[in-house]
Design an enzyme around this catalytic site. Sequence first.
Site, PDB file in Angstrom:
ATOM      1  N   ALA A   1     -23.415 -39.868 -25.166  1.00 66.25           N
ATOM      2  CA  ALA A   1     -23.156 -41.068 -25.956  1.00 66.25           C
ATOM      3  C   ALA A   1     -24.153 -42.160 -25.637  1.00 66.25           C
ATOM      4  O   ALA A   1     -24.808 -42.137 -24.596  1.00 66.25           O
ATOM      5  CB  ALA A   1     -21.739 -41.576 -25.687  1.00 66.25           C
ATOM      6  N   ASN A   2     -24.275 -43.110 -26.557  1.00 61.42           N
ATOM      7  CA  ASN A   2     -25.010 -44.340 -26.286  1.00 61.42           C
ATOM      8  C   ASN A   2     -24.037 -45.394 -25.792  1.00 61.42           C
ATOM      9  O   ASN A   2     -22.846 -45.317 -26.062  1.00 61.42           O
ATOM     10  CB  ASN A   2     -25.664 -44.841 -27.575  1.00 61.42           C
ATOM     11  N   ARG A   3     -24.561 -46.403 -25.130  1.00 60.06           N
ATOM     12  CA  ARG A   3     -23.741 -47.552 -24.752  1.00 60.06           C
ATOM     13  C   ARG A   3     -23.687 -48.508 -25.930  1.00 60.06           C
ATOM     14  O   ARG A   3     -24.702 -49.079 -26.323  1.00 60.06           O
ATOM     15  CB  ARG A   3     -24.374 -48.300 -23.591  1.00 60.06           C
TER      16      ARG A   3
END
Length: 214
Positions: A29-31
Amino acid sequence: AESGLLAGKHVLVTAGPTHEPIDPVRVIANRSSGKQGFAIAEAAAQAGARVTLVSGPVALPTPGGVVRIDVETAQQMADAVAEALPADVAILVAAVADWRVEAAAEKLKKSSGPPMLHFSPNPDILATLAARPDRPSLLIGFAAETQDVVANGQAKLSSKKADWIVANDVSGDVMGGSRNRVHLVTTDGVEDWPEAAKEDVARHLISRIAQELS
Ligand code: C5P
């Protein structure tokens, strides 16, 4: 933004991260908290627009008057965006994963040792939208950068063929925080906006959009 500024307009917003599954229990995932994108969707609805918000996995309530479509992966986000067209304005705020992996059907076991992940590129939703015949007349991307914020924004403006890039200085505690500092990069030049609450950045952006469309 004043109410009614975007009456009759369809505004499409993407927000949040995407999750790319590795196996049934793990993701890459991305932040991204989704706060800035949700604030923009809310401000657009308050300005009278019909708003479609395509959101990755976030822990935020749906703003009033907004139609929300929840997705998990970049591919699902790309599909949901295409399905939501036509739109007058698209504001792509989501932090989309650049790659996906071939997910295992069953949970990878720790006892099997570290897995080898095979990455393949995800579609670029912004660049894809820019190339479509039914391209929104105002197409806005975001660029989260820690250095050379404006130069990177200008590079993205031309490589992705967006109309505007909101270049986001994420060197401080912008990620997950409540404030933001942005530069609006257009072909006409650069506007440096003062640091402000994400809600205020959203309202200012919606006012600029209404001004542009009028
Ligand atoms: O990730 P990047 O810095 O290239 O993102 C710039 C803009 O492009 C953002 O508006 C983001 O939402 C969009 N983007 C996208 N699809 C991708 C990657 C980025 O729409 N696969």
